[in-house]
Design a protein around this motif. Sequence first.
Motif, PDB file in Angstrom:
ATOM      1  N   THR A   1       0.775  -1.299  -0.145  1.00  0.00           N
ATOM      2  CA  THR A   1      -0.179  -0.051   0.007  1.00  0.00           C
ATOM      3  C   THR A   1       0.891   1.379  -0.035  1.00  0.00           C
ATOM      4  O   THR A   1       0.617   1.869  -0.832  1.00  0.00           O
ATOM      5  N   PRO A   2       1.857   1.352   0.713  1.00  0.00           N
ATOM      6  CA  PRO A   2       2.679   2.855   0.865  1.00  0.00           C
ATOM      7  C   PRO A   2       3.516   2.624  -0.366  1.00  0.00           C
ATOM      8  O   PRO A   2       3.704   3.617  -1.185  1.00  0.00           O
ATOM      9  N   TYR A   3       3.943   1.481  -1.155  1.00  0.00           N
ATOM     10  CA  TYR A   3       4.805   1.472  -2.231  1.00  0.00           C
ATOM     11  C   TYR A   3       4.083   1.891  -3.556  1.00  0.00           C
ATOM     12  O   TYR A   3       4.258   2.637  -4.104  1.00  0.00           O
ATOM     13  N   ASN A   4       2.629   1.432  -3.369  1.00  0.00           N
ATOM     14  CA  ASN A   4       1.822   1.863  -4.547  1.00  0.00           C
ATOM     15  C   ASN A   4       1.480   3.390  -4.469  1.00  0.00           C
ATOM     16  O   ASN A   4       1.251   3.882  -5.681  1.00  0.00           O
ATOM     17  N   ALA A   5       1.334   4.038  -3.326  1.00  0.00           N
ATOM     18  CA  ALA A   5       1.180   5.316  -3.213  1.00  0.00           C
ATOM     19  C   ALA A   5       2.344   6.228  -4.053  1.00  0.00           C
ATOM     20  O   ALA A   5       2.098   7.188  -4.381  1.00  0.00           O
ATOM     21  N   LEU A   6       3.493   5.531  -3.979  1.00  0.00           N
ATOM     22  CA  LEU A   6       4.582   6.379  -4.588  1.00  0.00           C
ATOM     23  C   LEU A   6       4.417   6.445  -5.937  1.00  0.00           C
ATOM     24  O   LEU A   6       5.134   7.045  -6.497  1.00  0.00           O
ATOM     25  N   ILE A   7       3.611   5.642  -6.544  1.00  0.00           N
ATOM     26  CA  ILE A   7       3.545   5.524  -7.919  1.00  0.00           C
ATOM     27  C   ILE A   7       2.896   6.930  -8.367  1.00  0.00           C
ATOM     28  O   ILE A   7       3.328   7.662  -9.605  1.00  0.00           O
ATOM     29  N   ALA A   8       2.008   7.524  -7.657  1.00  0.00           N
ATOM     30  CA  ALA A   8       1.559   8.654  -8.134  1.00  0.00           C
ATOM     31  C   ALA A   8       2.494   9.723  -7.663  1.00  0.00           C
ATOM     32  O   ALA A   8       2.447  11.022  -8.171  1.00  0.00           O
ATOM     33  N   GLU A   9       2.970   9.614  -6.539  1.00  0.00           N
ATOM     34  CA  GLU A   9       3.861  10.846  -5.858  1.00  0.00           C
ATOM     35  C   GLU A   9       5.243  10.881  -6.902  1.00  0.00           C
ATOM     36  O   GLU A   9       5.778  11.935  -7.024  1.00  0.00           O
ATOM     37  N   LEU A  10       5.853   9.825  -7.074  1.00  0.00           N
ATOM     38  CA  LEU A  10       6.990   9.905  -8.175  1.00  0.00           C
ATOM     39  C   LEU A  10       6.563  10.119  -9.518  1.00  0.00           C
ATOM     40  O   LEU A  10       7.361  10.683 -10.471  1.00  0.00           O
ATOM     41  N   GLY A  11       5.255   9.777  -9.682  1.00  0.00           N
ATOM     42  CA  GLY A  11       4.850  10.099 -11.229  1.00  0.00           C
ATOM     43  C   GLY A  11       4.366  11.579 -11.161  1.00  0.00           C
ATOM     44  O   GLY A  11       3.157  11.795 -11.064  1.00  0.00           O
ATOM     45  N   ASP A  12       5.207  12.561 -11.029  1.00  0.00           N
ATOM     46  CA  ASP A  12       4.868  13.981 -10.966  1.00  0.00           C
ATOM     47  C   ASP A  12       4.242  14.815 -12.164  1.00  0.00           C
ATOM     48  O   ASP A  12       3.504  15.794 -12.281  1.00  0.00           O
ATOM     49  N   THR A  13       4.606  14.012 -13.216  1.00  0.00           N
ATOM     50  CA  THR A  13       3.931  14.427 -14.617  1.00  0.00           C
ATOM     51  C   THR A  13       3.208  13.275 -15.598  1.00  0.00           C
ATOM     52  O   THR A  13       3.460  12.009 -14.988  1.00  0.00           O
ATOM     53  N   GLN A  14       2.251  13.535 -16.281  1.00  0.00           N
ATOM     54  CA  GLN A  14       1.789  12.384 -17.062  1.00  0.00           C
ATOM     55  C   GLN A  14       2.747  11.441 -17.486  1.00  0.00           C
ATOM     56  O   GLN A  14       2.564  10.339 -17.801  1.00  0.00           O
ATOM     57  N   GLN A  15       3.792  12.039 -18.127  1.00  0.00           N
ATOM     58  CA  GLN A  15       4.796  11.116 -18.696  1.00  0.00           C
ATOM     59  C   GLN A  15       5.184  10.356 -17.760  1.00  0.00           C
ATOM     60  O   GLN A  15       5.658   9.117 -17.781  1.00  0.00           O
ATOM     61  N   HIS A  16       5.706  10.781 -16.791  1.00  0.00           N
ATOM     62  CA  HIS A  16       6.402   9.713 -15.576  1.00  0.00           C
ATOM     63  C   HIS A  16       5.422   8.982 -14.862  1.00  0.00           C
ATOM     64  O   HIS A  16       5.769   7.711 -14.696  1.00  0.00           O
ATOM     65  N   ARG A  17       4.126   9.341 -14.959  1.00  0.00           N
ATOM     66  CA  ARG A  17       3.162   8.218 -14.528  1.00  0.00           C
ATOM     67  C   ARG A  17       3.205   7.210 -15.733  1.00  0.00           C
ATOM     68  O   ARG A  17       2.889   6.021 -14.988  1.00  0.00           O
ATOM     69  N   ILE A  18       3.080   7.366 -16.749  1.00  0.00           N
ATOM     70  CA  ILE A  18       3.027   6.278 -17.779  1.00  0.00           C
ATOM     71  C   ILE A  18       4.213   5.451 -17.611  1.00  0.00           C
ATOM     72  O   ILE A  18       4.372   4.061 -17.727  1.00  0.00           O
ATOM     73  N   ASN A  19       5.342   6.098 -17.547  1.00  0.00           N
ATOM     74  CA  ASN A  19       6.593   5.369 -17.417  1.00  0.00           C
ATOM     75  C   ASN A  19       6.924   4.592 -16.154  1.00  0.00           C
ATOM     76  O   ASN A  19       7.195   3.475 -16.512  1.00  0.00           O
ATOM     77  N   VAL A  20       6.614   4.938 -15.096  1.00  0.00           N
ATOM     78  CA  VAL A  20       6.664   4.247 -13.782  1.00  0.00           C
ATOM     79  C   VAL A  20       5.584   2.911 -13.932  1.00  0.00           C
ATOM     80  O   VAL A  20       6.121   2.012 -13.685  1.00  0.00           O
ATOM     81  N   SER A  21       4.648   3.261 -14.467  1.00  0.00           N
ATOM     82  CA  SER A  21       3.641   2.291 -14.526  1.00  0.00           C
ATOM     83  C   SER A  21       4.149   1.074 -15.647  1.00  0.00           C
ATOM     84  O   SER A  21       3.711  -0.054 -15.263  1.00  0.00           O
ATOM     85  N   THR A  22       4.857   1.666 -16.679  1.00  0.00           N
ATOM     86  CA  THR A  22       5.304   0.696 -17.307  1.00  0.00           C
ATOM     87  C   THR A  22       6.380  -0.194 -16.769  1.00  0.00           C
ATOM     88  O   THR A  22       6.609  -1.427 -17.039  1.00  0.00           O
ATOM     89  N   TYR A  23       7.456   0.623 -16.067  1.00  0.00           N
ATOM     90  CA  TYR A  23       8.530  -0.054 -15.478  1.00  0.00           C
ATOM     91  C   TYR A  23       8.164  -1.073 -14.256  1.00  0.00           C
ATOM     92  O   TYR A  23       8.548  -2.243 -14.592  1.00  0.00           O
ATOM     93  N   ILE A  24       7.230  -0.717 -13.515  1.00  0.00           N
ATOM     94  CA  ILE A  24       6.604  -1.441 -12.511  1.00  0.00           C
ATOM     95  C   ILE A  24       5.898  -2.639 -13.245  1.00  0.00           C
ATOM     96  O   ILE A  24       5.651  -3.996 -12.598  1.00  0.00           O
ATOM     97  N   SER A  25       5.189  -2.664 -14.031  1.00  0.00           N
ATOM     98  CA  SER A  25       4.310  -3.705 -14.842  1.00  0.00           C
ATOM     99  C   SER A  25       5.539  -4.627 -15.638  1.00  0.00           C
ATOM    100  O   SER A  25       5.272  -5.859 -15.164  1.00  0.00           O
ATOM    101  N   PHE A  26       6.763  -4.182 -16.089  1.00  0.00           N
ATOM    102  CA  PHE A  26       7.596  -4.963 -16.398  1.00  0.00           C
ATOM    103  C   PHE A  26       8.080  -6.243 -15.151  1.00  0.00           C
ATOM    104  O   PHE A  26       8.332  -7.276 -15.501  1.00  0.00           O
TER     105      PHE A  26
END
Length: 472
Positions: free
Chosen positions: A149-174
């Motif tokens: 739960t805390p780990y997933n919260a960092l997805i939004a917080e490290l994803g400070d831009t739309q590009q970073h949100r898509i990138n971090v979602s791509t990396y964690i999916s891999f």
Amino acid sequence: MKELKPITNKLLWIFAIGQFGWSLLSGIVSNWMVYYYTGTPSEQNPNTGVFASGITQTPILFSLTLFGLVLAAGRIFDAVSDPLIAGWSDRSNYKGGRRIPFMRAMAVPFSLCTIGLFVLPQTQNIIVNDTVLFILLMVFYLFMTMFCTPYNALIAELGDTQQHRINVSTYISFTFILGQSISFLLPNVADALKGTVGQTNSIRYSVAFMSSIACIAMLYPAFYIKERDYIDSTPSETKPFKSLAQTFSNKQFRHFVYSDVIYFFALTLFQTGLAFYETQLMEIEDTWTFVLTATMTLISVMLYPMVNILAKKISKKPLIIIGFFSYCCVFAIAGLCQKGLYWGFIIAVVAAVPMAILGILPQACVADVAELTRLQTGEDRSGMFFAARTFAFKMGQAIAMVTFTSITVSQTKMSYRVTAFVALITCFIGACIFFTFDEKAILVEIKKLKDSINGVKRKPVTVVSKADRKKK
């Protein structure tokens, strides 16, 4: 005010390593517990149900088995604890941040509990085994929630831009599907150790070996990333269940969650049944599971760049809908498959498409809604948004566990086929519901609010009449 360090793709990749760790532990339990604790051994697959004699197997209420109910109870407990942990994390103000301290504290006990699930419920007393299994499963899901739960919260917080949100979602999916894929190596590792330590111990040692790797993967980003250097977070003042209620009051989030819970019900049915589809319907050895999963993963990863680019160009919603309908095709193939290894490769190739899409984009959708809420209210409740999502889909997973073990209590080929067709129908319903999610409106509002905060002035739009255009 302290100047924050820029968020880079290198940092996002390091963060994604933690996803590999917890997905490996989750994969061991979700992919192999049912296989090793239920079913009947055969000459071709002697490990099927190898621990089954140690726990109660007969139905206790209608077609509901004790094991199925224990698994469901674990998921329900997991779902209920999500908002509590999310509220704790959102409201915390630890020196190391709101999220990282949880990850550091939970990695080791989470890994040890995974090992315990395959070791401790093995006494001569079935009632003791049932009790120990129940307690361990509750603790396993508690520790998983306190890490994830805390780990997933960092997805939004490290994803400070739309590009970073898509990138971090791509990396964690891999890293997620990599962890899931490695978990399918369990029978192969156990087979290599069987001659030295015996059948049952080979499985336990294999779980211990994989859990150790997972633990290191979870600890690496937890100690590498200095949360306060990248995120300026203010503790939330909203109490957990009030925050949860506010989260579900968001109309767009509800539309997303309705489809998500149905999708995870379908996916859990399929994932729980995968080892049985391969060993019972296709009649292949369980050691082929990793080869098929690796094939599916490799093709899926090759599609990642395309999904990443298309999501930025045409938006996430149409791709997610394609992913839903692609999984419908996969479930249909699983329900109709016959004897032969080639059926496994057909499923692996077709499933790679929705795996790439739905492994990446849903997290980015949640991050978008969390970001919009932060901009609208000034309060960052990212942890609760991801917890609310997991609360909902874990309820779907719990129902799927009971459904699967109840449908397959007869352990016939037809019962396994029925689970695949139930998954097909529910996944189609989930796709239809997702049409109501308005991603475009969310992104437009985010841009509007950010422009307003940053003081961006828009140029006035001059409307030219049709007559004036003709004059020109």
